[in-house]
Write a protein that holds these residues in place. Structure first.
Motif, PDB file in Angstrom:
ATOM      1  N   TYR A  87     -73.926   2.305   9.439  1.00 55.40           N
ATOM      2  CA  TYR A  87     -72.471   2.314   9.363  1.00 55.40           C
ATOM      3  C   TYR A  87     -71.965   3.478  10.195  1.00 55.40           C
ATOM      4  CZ  TYR A  87     -72.404  -0.404   4.901  1.00 55.40           C
ATOM      5  OH  TYR A  87     -72.509  -1.343   3.924  1.00 55.40           O
ATOM      6  N   SER A  88     -70.752   3.327  10.723  1.00 51.85           N
ATOM      7  CA  SER A  88     -70.072   4.452  11.349  1.00 51.85           C
ATOM      8  C   SER A  88     -68.574   4.175  11.335  1.00 51.85           C
ATOM      9  CB  SER A  88     -70.558   4.663  12.792  1.00 51.85           C
ATOM     10  OG  SER A  88     -70.271   3.532  13.582  1.00 51.85           O
ATOM     11  N   GLY A  89     -67.813   5.221  11.467  1.00 54.71           N
ATOM     12  CA  GLY A  89     -66.366   5.076  11.511  1.00 54.71           C
ATOM     13  C   GLY A  89     -65.677   6.410  11.300  1.00 54.71           C
ATOM     14  N   GLU A  90     -64.344   6.353  11.399  1.00 54.81           N
ATOM     15  CA  GLU A  90     -63.511   7.536  11.186  1.00 54.81           C
ATOM     16  C   GLU A  90     -62.464   7.195  10.133  1.00 54.81           C
ATOM     17  OE1 GLU A  90     -59.839   8.890  13.577  1.00 54.81           O
ATOM     18  OE2 GLU A  90     -61.554   9.862  14.542  1.00 54.81           O
ATOM     19  N   PHE A  91     -62.431   7.978   9.066  1.00 52.08           N
ATOM     20  CA  PHE A  91     -61.459   7.744   8.002  1.00 52.08           C
ATOM     21  C   PHE A  91     -60.087   8.195   8.489  1.00 52.08           C
ATOM     22  CE2 PHE A  91     -59.696   8.489   3.628  1.00 52.08           C
ATOM     23  CZ  PHE A  91     -59.819   7.170   3.204  1.00 52.08           C
ATOM     24  N   LYS A  92     -59.127   7.286   8.485  1.00 49.59           N
ATOM     25  CA  LYS A  92     -57.804   7.563   9.050  1.00 49.59           C
ATOM     26  C   LYS A  92     -57.105   8.742   8.386  1.00 49.59           C
ATOM     27  CE  LYS A  92     -56.751   2.889  10.636  1.00 49.59           C
ATOM     28  NZ  LYS A  92     -55.854   1.726  10.495  1.00 49.59           N
ATOM     29  N   ALA A  93     -57.204   8.845   7.072  1.00 54.10           N
ATOM     30  CA  ALA A  93     -56.464   9.873   6.335  1.00 54.10           C
ATOM     31  C   ALA A  93     -56.954  11.288   6.621  1.00 54.10           C
ATOM     32  CB  ALA A  93     -56.513   9.587   4.836  1.00 54.10           C
ATOM     33  N   THR A  94     -58.227  11.427   7.026  1.00 50.09           N
ATOM     34  CA  THR A  94     -58.781  12.767   7.260  1.00 50.09           C
ATOM     35  C   THR A  94     -59.148  13.011   8.717  1.00 50.09           C
ATOM     36  OG1 THR A  94     -61.058  12.065   6.844  1.00 50.09           O
ATOM     37  CG2 THR A  94     -59.770  12.844   4.930  1.00 50.09           C
ATOM     38  N   GLY A  95     -59.338  11.952   9.478  1.00 46.60           N
ATOM     39  CA  GLY A  95     -59.798  12.099  10.851  1.00 46.60           C
ATOM     40  C   GLY A  95     -61.272  12.419  10.961  1.00 46.60           C
ATOM     41  N   LYS A  96     -61.993  12.376   9.835  1.00 45.90           N
ATOM     42  CA  LYS A  96     -63.426  12.690   9.829  1.00 45.90           C
ATOM     43  C   LYS A  96     -64.260  11.437  10.074  1.00 45.90           C
ATOM     44  CE  LYS A  96     -63.093  16.463   6.470  1.00 45.90           C
ATOM     45  NZ  LYS A  96     -63.569  16.894   5.122  1.00 45.90           N
ATOM     46  N   SER A  97     -65.335  11.625  10.838  1.00 46.57           N
ATOM     47  CA  SER A  97     -66.245  10.530  11.164  1.00 46.57           C
ATOM     48  C   SER A  97     -67.551  10.662  10.381  1.00 46.57           C
ATOM     49  CB  SER A  97     -66.570  10.538  12.657  1.00 46.57           C
ATOM     50  OG  SER A  97     -65.400  10.334  13.409  1.00 46.57           O
ATOM     51  N   PHE A  98     -68.298   9.580  10.364  1.00 48.65           N
ATOM     52  CA  PHE A  98     -69.594   9.576   9.692  1.00 48.65           C
ATOM     53  C   PHE A  98     -70.514   8.551  10.346  1.00 48.65           C
ATOM     54  CE2 PHE A  98     -67.995   5.748   7.999  1.00 48.65           C
ATOM     55  CZ  PHE A  98     -69.087   5.001   7.606  1.00 48.65           C
ATOM     56  N   ILE A  99     -71.801   8.716  10.082  1.00 46.66           N
ATOM     57  CA  ILE A  99     -72.835   7.712  10.369  1.00 46.66           C
ATOM     58  C   ILE A  99     -73.732   7.692   9.143  1.00 46.66           C
ATOM     59  CG2 ILE A  99     -74.816   7.081  11.800  1.00 46.66           C
ATOM     60  CD1 ILE A  99     -73.479   8.584  14.117  1.00 46.66           C
ATOM     61  N   ALA A 100     -74.071   6.486   8.647  1.00 45.27           N
ATOM     62  CA  ALA A 100     -74.906   6.381   7.450  1.00 45.27           C
ATOM     63  C   ALA A 100     -75.848   5.183   7.567  1.00 45.27           C
ATOM     64  CB  ALA A 100     -74.045   6.225   6.201  1.00 45.27           C
ATOM     65  N   ASP A 101     -77.071   5.370   7.095  1.00 48.03           N
ATOM     66  CA  ASP A 101     -78.026   4.263   7.002  1.00 48.03           C
ATOM     67  C   ASP A 101     -77.645   3.342   5.860  1.00 48.03           C
ATOM     68  OD1 ASP A 101     -79.993   5.050   9.008  1.00 48.03           O
ATOM     69  OD2 ASP A 101     -80.501   6.698   7.649  1.00 48.03           O
ATOM     70  N   PHE A 102     -77.930   2.048   6.018  1.00 50.92           N
ATOM     71  CA  PHE A 102     -77.767   1.102   4.919  1.00 50.92           C
ATOM     72  C   PHE A 102     -78.875   0.079   4.910  1.00 50.92           C
ATOM     73  CE2 PHE A 102     -75.220  -1.252   8.186  1.00 50.92           C
ATOM     74  CZ  PHE A 102     -75.836  -2.497   8.126  1.00 50.92           C
ATOM     75  N   VAL A 103     -79.073  -0.500   3.738  1.00 50.14           N
ATOM     76  CA  VAL A 103     -79.844  -1.728   3.575  1.00 50.14           C
ATOM     77  C   VAL A 103     -78.956  -2.672   2.786  1.00 50.14           C
ATOM     78  CG1 VAL A 103     -81.859  -2.842   2.532  1.00 50.14           C
ATOM     79  CG2 VAL A 103     -82.102  -0.606   3.638  1.00 50.14           C
ATOM     80  N   HIS A 104     -78.787  -3.870   3.305  1.00 47.85           N
ATOM     81  CA  HIS A 104     -78.052  -4.915   2.608  1.00 47.85           C
ATOM     82  C   HIS A 104     -79.056  -5.956   2.151  1.00 47.85           C
ATOM     83  CE1 HIS A 104     -74.181  -4.001   5.098  1.00 47.85           C
ATOM     84  NE2 HIS A 104     -74.358  -3.143   4.115  1.00 47.85           N
ATOM     85  N   VAL A 105     -78.942  -6.362   0.897  1.00 46.93           N
ATOM     86  CA  VAL A 105     -79.803  -7.408   0.346  1.00 46.93           C
ATOM     87  C   VAL A 105     -78.923  -8.628   0.097  1.00 46.93           C
ATOM     88  CG1 VAL A 105     -81.405  -8.054  -1.481  1.00 46.93           C
ATOM     89  CG2 VAL A 105     -81.235  -5.647  -0.758  1.00 46.93           C
ATOM     90  N   TYR A 106     -79.252  -9.717   0.761  1.00 46.68           N
ATOM     91  CA  TYR A 106     -78.510 -10.969   0.640  1.00 46.68           C
ATOM     92  C   TYR A 106     -79.386 -12.013  -0.034  1.00 46.68           C
ATOM     93  CZ  TYR A 106     -75.334  -9.208   4.285  1.00 46.68           C
ATOM     94  OH  TYR A 106     -74.436  -8.469   5.021  1.00 46.68           O
ATOM     95  N   GLU A 107     -78.754 -12.871  -0.808  1.00 46.73           N
ATOM     96  CA  GLU A 107     -79.436 -14.028  -1.376  1.00 46.73           C
ATOM     97  C   GLU A 107     -78.612 -15.256  -1.012  1.00 46.73           C
ATOM     98  OE1 GLU A 107     -80.788 -15.649  -5.744  1.00 46.73           O
ATOM     99  OE2 GLU A 107     -80.748 -13.483  -5.380  1.00 46.73           O
ATOM    100  N   PHE A 108     -79.282 -16.242  -0.414  1.00 43.43           N
ATOM    101  CA  PHE A 108     -78.619 -17.480  -0.002  1.00 43.43           C
ATOM    102  C   PHE A 108     -78.789 -18.556  -1.061  1.00 43.43           C
ATOM    103  CE2 PHE A 108     -78.798 -15.427   4.076  1.00 43.43           C
ATOM    104  CZ  PHE A 108     -77.712 -15.932   4.774  1.00 43.43           C
TER     105      PHE A 108
END
Length: 132
Positions: A87-108
């Motif tokens: 994930y990455s992005g900049e929070f509008k209210a603070t102007g702060k950015s981030f990068i974070a690892d994720f794992v998504h588990v999906y079931e079909f």
């Protein structure tokens, strides 16, 4: 099925990134369960495409600049798919950015729709971006 599941999920990442939320909803079962991780800004479980989009994806689109969920690699176990990404992005209210690892588990389900989603994420970096 693995190739089909990867294709479908990759399309969902593209659609949400482009703000195509009505199209994204067509990939979800009518009673899909979507769980955002404890500690994540949108933590909770939401049921049904409308609730999922309203409580997660619309907020990501309106509260963040350049929010991205990049799907990097896939693992498969029957109808369950594990997606590692960043994930990455900049929070509008603070102007702060981030990068974070994720794992998504999906079931079909048997109709090849997402029945269940579980998020696993390093939420600390995301929370820090939201703090003033």
């Amino acid at each position: 099925m693995n190739e089909l599941y990867e294709k479908l999920l990759h399309e969902t990442y593209l659609l949400t990134g482009q703000g195509e939320l009505e199209k994204f909803k067509t990939y979800l079962a009518d009673d899909a369960s979507w769980t955002e991780a404890t500690g994540f800004p949108y933590a909770g479980t939401y049921v049904g495409p409308d609730e999922i989009v309203k409580n997660v994806h619309e907020r990501l689109g309106s509260e963040w600049n350049n929010y991205s969920a990049e799907d990097i690699s896939y693992g498969f176990n029957g109808n369950k798919v594990f997606v590692y990404g960043k994930y990455s992005g900049e929070f509008k209210a603070t102007g702060k950015s981030f990068i974070a690892d994720f794992v998504h588990v999906y079931e079909f389900n048997s109709d090849n729709k997402v029945q269940k989603f579980t998020q696993i994420v390093d939420s600390q970096t995301v929370v820090e971006a939201t703090e003033k």
